[in-house]
Design an enzyme around this catalytic site. Structure first.
Site, mmCIF file in Angstrom:
data_model
loop_
_atom_site.group_PDB
_atom_site.id
_atom_site.type_symbol
_atom_site.label_atom_id
_atom_site.label_comp_id
_atom_site.label_asym_id
_atom_site.label_seq_id
_atom_site.Cartn_x
_atom_site.Cartn_y
_atom_site.Cartn_z
ATOM 1 N N ASP A 29 -35.758 4.985 -9.762
ATOM 2 C CA ASP A 29 -36.466 5.487 -8.583
ATOM 3 C C ASP A 29 -36.968 4.269 -7.808
ATOM 4 O O ASP A 29 -37.580 3.378 -8.385
ATOM 5 C CB ASP A 29 -37.641 6.364 -9.033
ATOM 6 N N GLU A 88 -39.194 17.159 -2.883
ATOM 7 C CA GLU A 88 -39.020 16.018 -2.003
ATOM 8 C C GLU A 88 -37.573 15.763 -1.579
ATOM 9 O O GLU A 88 -37.325 15.250 -0.506
ATOM 10 C CB GLU A 88 -39.662 14.766 -2.598
ATOM 11 N N HIS A 93 -32.959 16.892 -9.523
ATOM 12 C CA HIS A 93 -33.180 15.592 -10.152
ATOM 13 C C HIS A 93 -34.272 15.696 -11.198
ATOM 14 O O HIS A 93 -35.248 16.399 -11.040
ATOM 15 C CB HIS A 93 -33.494 14.498 -9.132
ATOM 16 N N HIS A 95 -36.948 13.538 -13.292
ATOM 17 C CA HIS A 95 -37.700 12.288 -13.361
ATOM 18 C C HIS A 95 -37.935 11.938 -14.824
ATOM 19 O O HIS A 95 -38.412 12.783 -15.585
ATOM 20 C CB HIS A 95 -39.081 12.436 -12.705
#
Length: 129
Positions: A29, A88, A93, A95
């Site tokens: 990220d 977002e 996805h 994390h």
């Protein structure tokens, strides 16, 4: 319009790649909560995690686990946190965040890394895959 993650998959935008197979991609990220904060994505652009076909979903979780294990070998931390938020970027996805404390999971405290640091971390994690 393609998501930023689809552009990364297509090579239109660079990333600090950790791992890749035919269905999934893992990369750091660029706005990390902690050093080593990684994202695991399906290469197929799907907006919501529970809209994924079950086999693809299970594959993403297995892929994420492998990345988390490599992260744990690479970044000193108490554990690897996992979060799926999805607001977002409209592309599924996961994390994976190396945790020292709960604030690392709050998406309010960010760390700043130089390009060389991102590259070094990505390379070290990739070697532990």
């Amino acid at each position: 319009m393609a998501s930023i993650f689809t552009k990364i998959v297509n090579g239109e935008i660079p990333c600090y790649k950790i791992a890749e197979d035919e269905n999934f991609l893992a990369f750091l990220d660029v706005n990390p909560n902690a050093k080593g904060h990684a994202l695991c994505i399906p290469k197929q652009e799907i907006n919501k995690i529970f809209d994924m076909e079950e086999d693809l979903y299970m594959g993403l979780m297995a892929f994420s686990r492998k990345v988390a294990k490599a992260l744990e070998k690479t970044i000193e931390c108490k554990r690897i946190g996992v979060a799926v938020v999805g607001l977002e970027v409209p592309h599924v996805h996961v994390h994976l965040i190396p945790l020292q404390d709960m604030d690392d999971m709050r998406f309010q405290r960010k760390v700043t890394l130089k390009t060389e640091e991102f590259e070094d971390i990505a390379n070290r994690i990739a070697k532990n895959m």
